[in-house]
Design a protein around this motif. Structure first.
Motif, PDB file in Angstrom:
ATOM      1  N   ASP A 284      51.681 -83.248 -34.053  1.00  0.00           N
ATOM      2  CA  ASP A 284      51.461 -84.374 -33.146  1.00  0.00           C
ATOM      3  C   ASP A 284      49.991 -84.630 -32.872  1.00  0.00           C
ATOM      4  O   ASP A 284      49.560 -85.779 -32.719  1.00  0.00           O
ATOM      5  CB  ASP A 284      52.191 -84.115 -31.816  1.00  0.00           C
ATOM      6  N   LEU A 285      49.215 -83.565 -32.795  1.00  0.00           N
ATOM      7  CA  LEU A 285      47.793 -83.637 -32.509  1.00  0.00           C
ATOM      8  C   LEU A 285      47.076 -82.603 -33.377  1.00  0.00           C
ATOM      9  O   LEU A 285      47.713 -81.659 -33.870  1.00  0.00           O
ATOM     10  CB  LEU A 285      47.525 -83.354 -31.025  1.00  0.00           C
ATOM     11  N   ALA A 286      45.772 -82.781 -33.558  1.00  0.00           N
ATOM     12  CA  ALA A 286      45.032 -81.822 -34.370  1.00  0.00           C
ATOM     13  C   ALA A 286      43.604 -81.689 -33.860  1.00  0.00           C
ATOM     14  O   ALA A 286      42.967 -82.682 -33.499  1.00  0.00           O
ATOM     15  CB  ALA A 286      45.024 -82.241 -35.835  1.00  0.00           C
ATOM     16  N   VAL A 287      43.143 -80.443 -33.842  1.00  0.00           N
ATOM     17  CA  VAL A 287      41.750 -80.116 -33.531  1.00  0.00           C
ATOM     18  C   VAL A 287      41.168 -79.460 -34.771  1.00  0.00           C
ATOM     19  O   VAL A 287      41.805 -78.603 -35.390  1.00  0.00           O
ATOM     20  CB  VAL A 287      41.656 -79.159 -32.330  1.00  0.00           C
ATOM     21  N   ALA A 288      39.955 -79.857 -35.148  1.00  0.00           N
ATOM     22  CA  ALA A 288      39.328 -79.286 -36.339  1.00  0.00           C
ATOM     23  C   ALA A 288      37.957 -78.714 -36.001  1.00  0.00           C
ATOM     24  O   ALA A 288      37.172 -79.340 -35.281  1.00  0.00           O
ATOM     25  CB  ALA A 288      39.187 -80.339 -37.429  1.00  0.00           C
TER      26      ALA A 288
ATOM     27  N   ALA B 176      37.410 -86.844 -41.338  1.00  0.00           N
ATOM     28  CA  ALA B 176      38.809 -86.761 -40.890  1.00  0.00           C
ATOM     29  C   ALA B 176      38.955 -87.243 -39.454  1.00  0.00           C
ATOM     30  O   ALA B 176      39.944 -87.894 -39.097  1.00  0.00           O
ATOM     31  CB  ALA B 176      39.328 -85.335 -41.038  1.00  0.00           C
ATOM     32  N   TYR B 177      37.965 -86.921 -38.623  1.00  0.00           N
ATOM     33  CA  TYR B 177      37.971 -87.384 -37.232  1.00  0.00           C
ATOM     34  C   TYR B 177      37.845 -88.908 -37.170  1.00  0.00           C
ATOM     35  O   TYR B 177      38.558 -89.582 -36.424  1.00  0.00           O
ATOM     36  CB  TYR B 177      36.832 -86.714 -36.467  1.00  0.00           C
TER      37      TYR B 177
ATOM     38  N   LEU C 100      42.697 -88.525 -38.698  1.00  0.00           N
ATOM     39  CA  LEU C 100      43.536 -87.391 -39.115  1.00  0.00           C
ATOM     40  C   LEU C 100      43.502 -86.283 -38.072  1.00  0.00           C
ATOM     41  O   LEU C 100      44.474 -85.544 -37.916  1.00  0.00           O
ATOM     42  CB  LEU C 100      43.075 -86.868 -40.474  1.00  0.00           C
ATOM     43  N   VAL C 101      42.375 -86.148 -37.375  1.00  0.00           N
ATOM     44  CA  VAL C 101      42.265 -85.173 -36.286  1.00  0.00           C
ATOM     45  C   VAL C 101      41.807 -85.883 -35.016  1.00  0.00           C
ATOM     46  O   VAL C 101      41.151 -86.918 -35.064  1.00  0.00           O
ATOM     47  CB  VAL C 101      41.305 -84.011 -36.628  1.00  0.00           C
TER      48      VAL C 101
ATOM     49  N   ARG D 269      50.376 -92.728 -41.309  1.00  0.00           N
ATOM     50  CA  ARG D 269      49.833 -92.041 -40.142  1.00  0.00           C
ATOM     51  C   ARG D 269      48.340 -92.276 -39.929  1.00  0.00           C
ATOM     52  O   ARG D 269      47.843 -92.129 -38.820  1.00  0.00           O
ATOM     53  CB  ARG D 269      50.123 -90.537 -40.262  1.00  0.00           C
ATOM     54  N   ILE D 270      47.613 -92.624 -41.009  1.00  0.00           N
ATOM     55  CA  ILE D 270      46.206 -93.004 -40.897  1.00  0.00           C
ATOM     56  C   ILE D 270      46.011 -94.267 -41.737  1.00  0.00           C
ATOM     57  O   ILE D 270      46.905 -94.652 -42.493  1.00  0.00           O
ATOM     58  CB  ILE D 270      45.255 -91.875 -41.362  1.00  0.00           C
TER      59      ILE D 270
END
Length: 246
Positions: free
Chosen positions: A108-112, A159-160, A164-165, A138-139
């Protein structure tokens, strides 16, 4: 479970870690099963509200499928084998390749961490299961095709920017940042979060491979059911079947 570790915190957050750093946290057949089973326990517990998933160390979130022990990848993908309406956050550091990227995509969420690199190399391997096609839902389309077709690594910053993140963290602090996000979510109304996640799942397009997995799971459940066995036995014995809905 030798392939993963699970930590449950008092605030309702659970941390799932793929513990195969020596293999860059590649997903083996057993890893996929272990994650699926651990998440089933997480989903069944009313005390567990939010999950964070990561890979051990900072070198790799996951190098994707372990070619020496090929997994049924769907088992460890949120929305497929990981069947929960509770929020899942991916905490990514280092290489995030193949199935690891799909796992991040379907969280659902992403941290990179700033050292994260996202790569999908199937075009170079000559084989695909097609699960990555869902990225285009999704993106933005061109950004998705950049990953899917070119197969070149995408930086954490890129990606941010393409969505994507959700958040970037200094190297080594991605898990802590994801846990902070999870702890905020854990203070919110669980019923509302579950309902909204379920609704969003009806809006986000599914790729053909995602749809295939869902349909195939339903059909396999019927084929392996007690009712199927009863139906066959009744047919052979020339009697009316007595179905139990299981």
């Amino acid at each position: 479970m030798g392939n993963i570790s699970v930590e449950h915190f008092e605030d309702g957050v659970s941390l799932f870690t793929i513990t195969r750093a020596q293999r860059r946290n590649a997903i083996s057949a057993q890893t996929a099963i272990d994650l699926q089973e651990a998440f089933a326990e997480f989903d069944a517990s009313p005390r567990r509200r939010v999950a964070v998933i990561t890979g051990a160390g900072n070198e790799a979130f996951s190098a994707g499928a372990d070619i020496d022990s090929m997994p049924e990848l769907w088992r460890c993908l949120p929305g497929l084998g990981i069947a929960t309406h509770k929020p899942i956050i991916a905490a990514v550091s280092g290489w995030c390749v193949g199935g690891g990227l799909v796992m991040t995509m379907m969280s659902d969420l992403a941290v990179a961490a700033e050292n994260a690199r996202f790569s999908y190399p199937e075009g170079r391997l000559g084989l695909t299961q097609g699960m990555i096609a869902g990225l285009a839902g999704r993106i933005p389309h061109k950004a998705a095709m950049e990953i899917i077709l070119l197969g070149k690594p995408m930086s954490a910053q890129r990606a941010y920017h393409v969505g994507l993140v959700n958040e970037l963290a200094p190297d080594g602090q991605h898990v802590q940042a994801a846990l902070e996000m999870a702890r905020h979510l854990a203070t919110l109304a669980p019923m509302v979060l579950r309902t909204l996640k379920k609704f969003v799942g009806q809006v986000v397009p599914s790729g053909p491979s995602e749809s295939f997995v869902r349909v195939n799971r339903e059909l396999q459940a019927i084929a392996q059911s007690d009712d199927y066995a009863e139906g066959v036995a009744a047919f052979r014995e020339k009697r009316a079947p007595v179905f139990a809905d299981r």
